[in-house]
Design a protein around this motif. Sequence first.
Motif, PDB file in Angstrom:
ATOM      1  N   LYS A  14     -24.272  -4.062   9.341  1.00  0.00           N
ATOM      2  CA  LYS A  14     -25.022  -4.105   8.082  1.00  0.00           C
ATOM      3  C   LYS A  14     -25.943  -2.902   7.935  1.00  0.00           C
ATOM      4  O   LYS A  14     -26.112  -2.379   6.833  1.00  0.00           O
ATOM      5  CB  LYS A  14     -25.844  -5.392   7.993  1.00  0.00           C
ATOM      6  N   GLN A  15     -26.561  -2.486   9.030  1.00  0.00           N
ATOM      7  CA  GLN A  15     -27.509  -1.382   8.960  1.00  0.00           C
ATOM      8  C   GLN A  15     -26.840  -0.105   8.453  1.00  0.00           C
ATOM      9  O   GLN A  15     -27.354   0.579   7.564  1.00  0.00           O
ATOM     10  CB  GLN A  15     -28.126  -1.142  10.338  1.00  0.00           C
ATOM     11  N   GLU A  16     -25.680   0.200   9.013  1.00  0.00           N
ATOM     12  CA  GLU A  16     -24.964   1.406   8.588  1.00  0.00           C
ATOM     13  C   GLU A  16     -24.458   1.272   7.150  1.00  0.00           C
ATOM     14  O   GLU A  16     -24.451   2.246   6.395  1.00  0.00           O
ATOM     15  CB  GLU A  16     -23.798   1.688   9.537  1.00  0.00           C
ATOM     16  N   LEU A  17     -24.052   0.077   6.776  1.00  0.00           N
ATOM     17  CA  LEU A  17     -23.608  -0.160   5.401  1.00  0.00           C
ATOM     18  C   LEU A  17     -24.753   0.051   4.412  1.00  0.00           C
ATOM     19  O   LEU A  17     -24.587   0.716   3.379  1.00  0.00           O
ATOM     20  CB  LEU A  17     -23.076  -1.586   5.257  1.00  0.00           C
ATOM     21  N   LEU A  18     -25.922  -0.491   4.721  1.00  0.00           N
ATOM     22  CA  LEU A  18     -27.071  -0.330   3.826  1.00  0.00           C
ATOM     23  C   LEU A  18     -27.444   1.135   3.704  1.00  0.00           C
ATOM     24  O   LEU A  18     -27.710   1.628   2.597  1.00  0.00           O
ATOM     25  CB  LEU A  18     -28.254  -1.142   4.356  1.00  0.00           C
ATOM     26  N   ALA A  20     -25.506   3.742   4.101  1.00  0.00           N
ATOM     27  CA  ALA A  20     -24.476   4.443   3.332  1.00  0.00           C
ATOM     28  C   ALA A  20     -24.649   4.207   1.839  1.00  0.00           C
ATOM     29  O   ALA A  20     -24.533   5.133   1.030  1.00  0.00           O
ATOM     30  CB  ALA A  20     -23.085   3.997   3.777  1.00  0.00           C
ATOM     31  N   LEU A  21     -24.948   2.965   1.460  1.00  0.00           N
ATOM     32  CA  LEU A  21     -25.137   2.635   0.041  1.00  0.00           C
ATOM     33  C   LEU A  21     -26.364   3.330  -0.534  1.00  0.00           C
ATOM     34  O   LEU A  21     -26.317   3.883  -1.637  1.00  0.00           O
ATOM     35  CB  LEU A  21     -25.270   1.122  -0.126  1.00  0.00           C
ATOM     36  N   LEU A  22     -27.459   3.297   0.193  1.00  0.00           N
ATOM     37  CA  LEU A  22     -28.686   3.917  -0.302  1.00  0.00           C
ATOM     38  C   LEU A  22     -28.544   5.430  -0.390  1.00  0.00           C
ATOM     39  O   LEU A  22     -29.023   6.051  -1.344  1.00  0.00           O
ATOM     40  CB  LEU A  22     -29.863   3.548   0.601  1.00  0.00           C
ATOM     41  N   HIS A  23     -27.892   6.017   0.589  1.00  0.00           N
ATOM     42  CA  HIS A  23     -27.697   7.469   0.566  1.00  0.00           C
ATOM     43  C   HIS A  23     -26.813   7.876  -0.617  1.00  0.00           C
ATOM     44  O   HIS A  23     -27.133   8.825  -1.339  1.00  0.00           O
ATOM     45  CB  HIS A  23     -27.071   7.935   1.877  1.00  0.00           C
ATOM     46  N   GLU A  24     -25.728   7.154  -0.807  1.00  0.00           N
ATOM     47  CA  GLU A  24     -24.823   7.449  -1.919  1.00  0.00           C
ATOM     48  C   GLU A  24     -25.538   7.273  -3.255  1.00  0.00           C
ATOM     49  O   GLU A  24     -25.433   8.110  -4.159  1.00  0.00           O
ATOM     50  CB  GLU A  24     -23.612   6.530  -1.856  1.00  0.00           C
ATOM     51  N   SER A  25     -26.296   6.199  -3.374  1.00  0.00           N
ATOM     52  CA  SER A  25     -26.987   5.897  -4.621  1.00  0.00           C
ATOM     53  C   SER A  25     -28.029   6.944  -4.961  1.00  0.00           C
ATOM     54  O   SER A  25     -28.107   7.428  -6.094  1.00  0.00           O
ATOM     55  CB  SER A  25     -27.644   4.516  -4.523  1.00  0.00           C
ATOM     56  N   SER A  26     -28.853   7.312  -3.992  1.00  0.00           N
ATOM     57  CA  SER A  26     -29.892   8.301  -4.261  1.00  0.00           C
ATOM     58  C   SER A  26     -29.293   9.676  -4.543  1.00  0.00           C
ATOM     59  O   SER A  26     -29.814  10.427  -5.374  1.00  0.00           O
ATOM     60  CB  SER A  26     -30.877   8.382  -3.094  1.00  0.00           C
ATOM     61  N   LEU A  76     -34.173  -0.746   6.616  1.00  0.00           N
ATOM     62  CA  LEU A  76     -33.555   0.309   7.412  1.00  0.00           C
ATOM     63  C   LEU A  76     -34.270   0.486   8.747  1.00  0.00           C
ATOM     64  O   LEU A  76     -35.455   0.161   8.895  1.00  0.00           O
ATOM     65  CB  LEU A  76     -33.598   1.634   6.642  1.00  0.00           C
ATOM     66  N   SER A  77     -33.552   1.026   9.714  1.00  0.00           N
ATOM     67  CA  SER A  77     -34.158   1.348  11.006  1.00  0.00           C
ATOM     68  C   SER A  77     -35.182   2.462  10.817  1.00  0.00           C
ATOM     69  O   SER A  77     -35.215   3.126   9.774  1.00  0.00           O
ATOM     70  CB  SER A  77     -33.085   1.783  12.000  1.00  0.00           C
ATOM     71  N   GLU A  78     -35.995   2.692  11.813  1.00  0.00           N
ATOM     72  CA  GLU A  78     -37.122   3.624  11.664  1.00  0.00           C
ATOM     73  C   GLU A  78     -36.671   5.026  11.254  1.00  0.00           C
ATOM     74  O   GLU A  78     -37.249   5.635  10.356  1.00  0.00           O
ATOM     75  CB  GLU A  78     -37.910   3.699  12.981  1.00  0.00           C
ATOM     76  N   ASP A  79     -35.633   5.544  11.907  1.00  0.00           N
ATOM     77  CA  ASP A  79     -35.157   6.895  11.571  1.00  0.00           C
ATOM     78  C   ASP A  79     -34.640   6.950  10.138  1.00  0.00           C
ATOM     79  O   ASP A  79     -34.941   7.890   9.399  1.00  0.00           O
ATOM     80  CB  ASP A  79     -34.048   7.324  12.536  1.00  0.00           C
ATOM     81  N   ARG A  80     -33.866   5.965   9.758  1.00  0.00           N
ATOM     82  CA  ARG A  80     -33.308   5.950   8.413  1.00  0.00           C
ATOM     83  C   ARG A  80     -34.371   5.599   7.371  1.00  0.00           C
ATOM     84  O   ARG A  80     -34.284   6.024   6.221  1.00  0.00           O
ATOM     85  CB  ARG A  80     -32.139   4.970   8.355  1.00  0.00           C
ATOM     86  N   LEU A  81     -35.365   4.844   7.788  1.00  0.00           N
ATOM     87  CA  LEU A  81     -36.466   4.520   6.886  1.00  0.00           C
ATOM     88  C   LEU A  81     -37.238   5.786   6.519  1.00  0.00           C
ATOM     89  O   LEU A  81     -37.673   5.965   5.374  1.00  0.00           O
ATOM     90  CB  LEU A  81     -37.397   3.512   7.556  1.00  0.00           C
ATOM     91  N   GLU A 119     -35.994   8.753   6.260  1.00  0.00           N
ATOM     92  CA  GLU A 119     -35.171   9.461   5.269  1.00  0.00           C
ATOM     93  C   GLU A 119     -35.318   8.833   3.890  1.00  0.00           C
ATOM     94  O   GLU A 119     -35.439   9.531   2.878  1.00  0.00           O
ATOM     95  CB  GLU A 119     -33.703   9.431   5.696  1.00  0.00           C
ATOM     96  N   ALA A 120     -35.315   7.488   3.830  1.00  0.00           N
ATOM     97  CA  ALA A 120     -35.440   6.794   2.546  1.00  0.00           C
ATOM     98  C   ALA A 120     -36.788   7.076   1.905  1.00  0.00           C
ATOM     99  O   ALA A 120     -36.882   7.288   0.688  1.00  0.00           O
ATOM    100  CB  ALA A 120     -35.256   5.289   2.742  1.00  0.00           C
ATOM    101  N   ARG A 121     -37.845   7.094   2.711  1.00  0.00           N
ATOM    102  CA  ARG A 121     -39.172   7.395   2.178  1.00  0.00           C
ATOM    103  C   ARG A 121     -39.238   8.820   1.649  1.00  0.00           C
ATOM    104  O   ARG A 121     -39.892   9.095   0.635  1.00  0.00           O
ATOM    105  CB  ARG A 121     -40.219   7.178   3.263  1.00  0.00           C
ATOM    106  N   GLN A 122     -38.563   9.732   2.337  1.00  0.00           N
ATOM    107  CA  GLN A 122     -38.538  11.118   1.871  1.00  0.00           C
ATOM    108  C   GLN A 122     -37.837  11.226   0.528  1.00  0.00           C
ATOM    109  O   GLN A 122     -38.288  11.960  -0.364  1.00  0.00           O
ATOM    110  CB  GLN A 122     -37.831  12.005   2.903  1.00  0.00           C
TER     111      GLN A 122
END
Length: 201
Positions: free
Chosen positions: A48-52, A54-60, A110-115, A117-120
């Motif tokens: 699920k983590q990798e799926l989320l 991937a979706l957020l990265h594609e969407s943004s 998201l995990s800390e590393d991916r979080l 990226e999302a915040r950025q």
Amino acid sequence: MQPAGQRAILDAARHEFAGRGYGAASIRDIARRAGVSLSAMYHYYSGKQELLHALLHESSTQYFTSCDQELARAGEDAGERLAALVRATVRYRAERRLESSLLLTEWRHLSEDRLKEARQRQYDGSRLFHEVVDAGVSQGVFRTPHPEDARRGVIAMCNAVAQWYRAGGDVGVDELAERYVELALVLVEYRPAGSLPRRSR
């Protein structure tokens, strides 16, 4: 171009996460909705983590591409550039409601590393509006005495479209975008030297 199976998995995850929330969605339900086996799903995504992510990265990425395209058609006037960002954001929120829901609510899982990226990416989206509003104040075409409040108001107004807009209603996406452009320009107290910002074609 993604394989059909991978695309089906992403689409299924998008609906499961948006409908149930990340915590309640299960890998098994995602695979079932996608019409693939669990082994086929794990071939593309570890969970699920990798799926989320991937979706957020594609969407943004899609959102920023839309903003870039609108800004490329705008002139240097800050009113035109704010109008471009509002159009891109309203259209995105109206046409991609599920993606918007994930971006606005589920990124915290998201995990800390991916979080990080999302915040950025969230910061980058806010910065686009920040730069335009600052430019408008510098150009003397945005007269609001409260530019930060106006900027936050414009962003919140556009983001909220994803929560209530439904296709097939009385107002089409393009008309809605132009209404929001007018509202945004009122918030920043836009006073152009010439004509109002031109509509995109």
